[in-house]
Enzyme design. Structure first.
Site, PDB file in Angstrom:
ATOM      1  N   HIS A 113       5.957  -5.640 -18.386  1.00 16.40           N
ATOM      2  CA  HIS A 113       4.841  -6.032 -18.617  1.00 16.40           C
ATOM      3  C   HIS A 113       4.334  -6.128 -20.220  1.00 16.40           C
ATOM      4  O   HIS A 113       3.160  -6.228 -20.429  1.00 16.40           O
ATOM      5  CB  HIS A 113       3.677  -5.206 -17.842  1.00 16.40           C
ATOM      6  CG  HIS A 113       3.785  -5.210 -16.363  1.00 16.40           C
ATOM      7  ND1 HIS A 113       3.366  -6.177 -15.726  1.00 16.40           N
ATOM      8  CD2 HIS A 113       4.775  -4.299 -15.642  1.00 16.40           C
ATOM      9  CE1 HIS A 113       3.673  -5.860 -14.352  1.00 16.40           C
ATOM     10  NE2 HIS A 113       4.590  -4.920 -14.183  1.00 16.40           N
ATOM     11  N   THR A 148       0.748   0.741 -12.284  1.00 12.24           N
ATOM     12  CA  THR A 148       1.574   1.645 -13.088  1.00 12.24           C
ATOM     13  C   THR A 148       2.251   0.388 -13.922  1.00 12.24           C
ATOM     14  O   THR A 148       2.884  -0.225 -13.018  1.00 12.24           O
ATOM     15  CB  THR A 148       2.309   2.551 -12.516  1.00 12.24           C
ATOM     16  OG1 THR A 148       2.948   1.836 -11.444  1.00 12.24           O
ATOM     17  CG2 THR A 148       1.539   3.899 -12.254  1.00 12.24           C
ATOM     18  N   ASP A 163      -0.938  -0.707  -7.201  1.00  9.16           N
ATOM     19  CA  ASP A 163       0.037   0.491  -6.858  1.00  9.16           C
ATOM     20  C   ASP A 163      -0.723   1.526  -6.238  1.00  9.16           C
ATOM     21  O   ASP A 163      -0.302   2.308  -5.348  1.00  9.16           O
ATOM     22  CB  ASP A 163       0.542   0.994  -8.029  1.00  9.16           C
ATOM     23  CG  ASP A 163       1.631  -0.062  -8.874  1.00  9.16           C
ATOM     24  OD1 ASP A 163       2.196  -0.648  -8.097  1.00  9.16           O
ATOM     25  OD2 ASP A 163       1.280  -0.195  -9.991  1.00  9.16           O
TER      26      ASP A 163
END
Length: 160
Positions: free
Chosen positions: A69, A63, A51
């Protein structure tokens, strides 16, 4: 519990979820800019298409959405429908994250994961707290760290 949407509507909703320039990425970009940090975004030449890439400090910032995740926090909920499908999908995301972070560390990059729960929601960290932790890590931190609602910590880096 059954899904409240039919499969066509659910599919449309899932496709609409942004993969770049999300609200949490925008907030982190504002924080880095306020610190005077120059960065690049979404570098496809690097593992995981980070990112944020901060070349001056040879740092990568990801992020990570807590659901996508699999972060152990209040924002992650096991889906009630198609549970096996979603847990397999999320598990492959986690495995890919491990592989990409390991590769970046092996290439000499420092890596930080900023979890969604630190950036939004009722337990989020305020801007001064986030700026302090980001600045500390960029200038003095180790090779791997994470920021979540508990602040900054340096667990063992994930192994692929």
């Amino acid at each position: 519990m059954a899904d409240v949407h039919d499969s066509k509507t659910r599919s449309k909703n899932m496709r609409a979820i942004a993969t770049r320039d999300t609200a949490i990425e925008q907030r982190l970009a504002r924080l880095l800019t306020s610190l005077g940090v120059e960065f690049r975004t979404q570098d496809a030449a690097l593992a995981g298409r980070p990112d944020f890439v901060v070349d001056h400090y040879r740092c990568i910032l990801f992020t990570h959405g807590c659901f996508w995740h699999h972060h152990d926090c209040h924002l992650f909920k096991v889906p009630a429908t198609r549970t096996e499908f979603w847990m397999t999908k999320i598990g492959s995301n986690v495995a890919r994250d491990r592989r990409d972070i390991s590769r970046l560390l092996g290439e000499g990059w420092r890596v930080m994961v900023v979890w969604e729960c630190a950036l939004r929601g009722r337990h989020r960290l305020d801007d001064p707290a986030l700026e302090t932790r980001l600045e500390e890590w960029l200038c003095e931190g180790g090779n791997y760290a994470e920021i979540d609602t508990r602040g900054i910590h340096a667990p063992q880096p994930p192994v692929a």
